[in-house]
Enzyme design. Structure first.
Site, mmCIF file in Angstrom:
data_model
loop_
_atom_site.group_PDB
_atom_site.id
_atom_site.type_symbol
_atom_site.label_atom_id
_atom_site.label_comp_id
_atom_site.label_asym_id
_atom_site.label_seq_id
_atom_site.Cartn_x
_atom_site.Cartn_y
_atom_site.Cartn_z
ATOM 1 C CG ASP A 119 29.901 35.885 89.936
ATOM 2 O OD1 ASP A 119 29.862 36.984 89.366
ATOM 3 O OD2 ASP A 119 28.881 35.280 90.317
ATOM 4 C CG HIS A 176 22.296 40.197 94.670
ATOM 5 N ND1 HIS A 176 21.294 39.375 94.199
ATOM 6 C CD2 HIS A 176 23.381 39.389 94.858
ATOM 7 C CE1 HIS A 176 21.754 38.135 94.093
ATOM 8 N NE2 HIS A 176 23.018 38.113 94.495
ATOM 9 C CD GLU A 192 23.458 35.276 90.666
ATOM 10 O OE1 GLU A 192 24.680 35.421 90.430
ATOM 11 O OE2 GLU A 192 23.018 34.970 91.787
ATOM 12 C CD GLU A 226 27.170 38.266 88.100
ATOM 13 O OE1 GLU A 226 28.376 38.572 88.017
ATOM 14 O OE2 GLU A 226 26.748 37.281 88.736
ATOM 15 C CG ASP A 265 26.702 33.595 87.772
ATOM 16 O OD1 ASP A 265 27.137 32.556 87.253
ATOM 17 O OD2 ASP A 265 26.761 33.834 88.998
ATOM 18 N NE ARG A 288 19.280 32.117 92.305
ATOM 19 C CZ ARG A 288 20.366 32.883 92.248
ATOM 20 N NH1 ARG A 288 21.474 32.550 92.900
ATOM 21 N NH2 ARG A 288 20.370 33.978 91.538
ATOM 22 C CD GLN A 334 23.527 29.754 94.653
ATOM 23 O OE1 GLN A 334 22.748 29.903 93.718
ATOM 24 N NE2 GLN A 334 24.127 30.770 95.250
ATOM 25 C CE LYS A 361 25.807 31.457 91.755
ATOM 26 N NZ LYS A 361 25.195 32.742 91.408
ATOM 27 C CB THR A 396 28.990 31.862 83.053
ATOM 28 O OG1 THR A 396 29.033 31.064 84.246
ATOM 29 C CG2 THR A 396 28.960 33.332 83.428
ATOM 30 C CD GLU A 439 18.205 40.044 94.232
ATOM 31 O OE1 GLU A 439 18.350 41.153 94.751
ATOM 32 O OE2 GLU A 439 18.870 39.660 93.253
#
Lengths: 410, 410
Positions: B121, B128, B194, B196, B228, B232, B235, B248, B252, B356
């Site tokens: 990844d 970002h 996420e 992606e 993904d 948080r 993480q 993570k 996925t 975000e």
């Protein structure tokens, strides 16, 4: 136990019938036919052929070009197959059948015996993590605040796990010294080793179902030595904020032999005292079996011993690592491999990396070939280990060795 | 191009014969027989059956339960197979043969069409990375010093890559707020997405041999949308110093459809201007084909659009990521999958993560179901995208969707 073996082993051979590691080999006659082998002394039993000759129901697991079917079969099969192999190699009545199926070790080619699914690398030695912290973050605490609460790990590249004996090409990459205005590109100038022990997952687990501490032996088949080659200059420039990537992904060497956990019952040892209460999923204080392994590792460069890292000093155990790795529901697959992290003990000569042994190049060490800080082209790194076996024996772990060859870019 | 298709497609169907993504499906009649399928409109062609019926030499690649053999076959085969499929689906003379081999999309079950080898990844959106840096490291520079010199990436867990539509169990793990004395354990309270784009490697490369920028299309077969999923809170506590791991690795999600690069020739776009001269292996200023892709992504929660991230704003291209990933000699395998990193544009509504969009929970957004900062149990996240196709058409990317189900531990 020479009386148990009809196979003319030397007294105290660390690869006697109490050991029986698994590998995959080919012979010069049939270089394309991979066969599952079991090491006994300095010979390799063609395990599939033995299963056929002796009419064993385990031929379906042993007459295969890979260890994968046996790995996937689970703990009961692992135990039963080991019992059968022990009988074939120790009961005198089998000698006539078995003897022709033994190949001299130096006559065969060894291969990676399983397909690596996911490869994870941990960071479980307090001594190693403290040394690295002091070297790379001299102004901060040596250990990050999370270190004693969870076994820190990250995923590595499974596609570049190679079998012992494979040459390692010096990797190229970006590096940037603090004083440099911009990064430069070229062959790594800080090529290093990491002496580790790798645990091999046999039985898979379901997505969403954590594996408890006590289920370690239901899933993990065995262990091997591992050298997590590391380009420190590439790693230092790339690793913030998402961790090591190209500094590690060029090659990871593992032994050609997998030692089954059952051979290491006498080697189980208690991990160091913990400095914090652990969350229940990691708390092994009430586990029946001690979580550690008393493995005595030796690291040699060009035949000269440079370090003797003691695996028994590891802060986090393999069972804790497995419990942590799956506590979020991540599943296990047959062939998942996880490294312990660099094994370093409290003493200088017990450090499992050149980064630590030379304090990032500040304190070179002497070889007959000359001074070394990091590895030079042509250097051969070999790791070996032994563990206590039953009745005063020693269990040998298969070596992991590799030679550095020059980068294609100079 | 309705005149090119005898298959009664709606005008401007984004899954017309200019697209032809690949997947693997089963039917209700034969739930154990996986078959390679090609999507056309809202139907799926049984590609292997078509190859047999039409006497195609490509049956050997198409009459398989997985995309892997076609992936491994390399670029010439990819082109030739696509030409054949285009003919089968557009030449009126084939209609009688092909029509019975088309299954309604809503009648089939879709599966992960390839075996994921290594999963990497990246972190390639400047917007970002800047947002994340400001949120997590408010006192430091938003971007780390290496960010504009190399595409930062890390390995993820390939064993937990799941096909679109798979439920995602809320992961458990350790978290520790700065004010907490010790970490606590429980279901993640900051479950995030996420948005992606994932690139799928077909043709492998040799260990020790870097893949040059210009060889991107020799190795990469196609792309898909990827979510993904990220916890948080897990993480934040674990990721220093070795990067994301359990935050993570629980799941996925990728689309069930792989769009071949050849369908995206009209979507290539120039990446943003670079702020630094790049080292030669990353310098794409003289490449013939622009490195970007003009993909327009939409992210919806429970059917409500919450973001529209523009892939054309990514700082690092997929070709640069591939060149970087292999510059140290790391080899590629068929089935290697790499994610672009979260796609975020410069505007608030272009941000590809809730982290975000809500500024780490500070600014909730409204759904008809109520306020959201991070995901709640039962929420369904769906990402879709389109790209410009030939002659004013649009190329649709297969959606990636997933529903959050409660953790087993409460």
């Amino acid at each position: 136990m020479p009386e148990q073996s009809p196979l003319d082993l030397a007294d105290g051979d660390p690869f006697g019938p109490h050991n029986l590691p698994y590998g995959v080999f080919t012979t010069a006659d049939e270089p394309d036919r991979r066969r599952l082998g079991v090491r006994i002394g300095n010979r390799v039993l063609d395990a599939g052929a033995a299963a056929y000759v002796l009419g064993s129901p385990y031929a379906v697991l042993l007459a295969r070009p890979s260890l994968d079917p046996l790995l996937a079969a689970g703990r009961t099969a692992w135990r039963d197959v080991r019992r059968a192999l022990t009988a074939w190699l120790t009961v005198p009545a089998h000698r006539q059948d078995v003897e022709p199926l033994l190949h001299p070790l130096d006559s065969v080619t060894l291969h990676l015996p399983y397909e690596v699914a996911d490869y994870v690398d941990f960071y479980a030695s307090e001594h190693h993590a403290t040394n690295v912290g002091r070297i790379f973050r001299p102004d901060g605490d040596a250990l990050t605040p999370n270190w004693k609460h969870l076994p820190i790990g990250y995923h590595g590249r499974s596609g570049t796990v190679v079998v012992s004996g494979t040459d390692v090409v010096r990797p190229c990459g970006q590096r940037k010294a603090p004083a440099d205005a911009a990064p430069v590109f070229g062959p790594s100038i800080k090529l290093d080793i990491e002496a580790e022990v790798a645990f091999l997952v046999g039985a898979p687990s379901e997505l969403g179902r954590p594996v408890a501490l006590g289920d370690f032996r239901e899933h993990v088949f065995g262990l091997s030595l591992l050298n997590d080659w590391s380009a420190r200059d590439i790693q230092a420039w790339e690793y913030v904020p998402l961790g090591p990537f190209l500094g590690k992904s060029f090659a990871t060497s593992v032994s050609a032999w997998v030692t089954p956990l059952e051979a290491l019952d006498a080697a189980r040892s208690a991990p160091p005292a913990r400095d914090f209460d652990l969350l229940p999923y990691l708390d092994d204080s009430a586990e029946e079996e001690p979580g550690g392994f008393d493995l005595h590792i030796t690291v040699a460069v060009n035949g000269h011993v440079i370090a003797e890292p003691p695996f028994s000093t590891m802060y986090w155990t393999a069972a804790q690592q497995l419990a942590h790795m799956t506590v979020n529901g991540a599943s296990l697959r047959t062939g998942d491999l996880y490294g312990s992290g660099t094994v370093s003990g409290p003493e200088v000569h017990q450090r499992g990396s050149l980064l630590e042994l030379t304090w990032n190049g500040r304190d070179p060490f002497e070889l007959p070939e000359g001074k070394r800080t990091f590895l030079e082209d042509g250097d051969v790194v070999t790791m070996t280990a032994w563990a206590p076996g039953p009745d005063g024996t020693r269990v040998g772990l298969g070596e992991v060795t590799g030679r550095i060859v020059p980068s294609v870019v100079q």
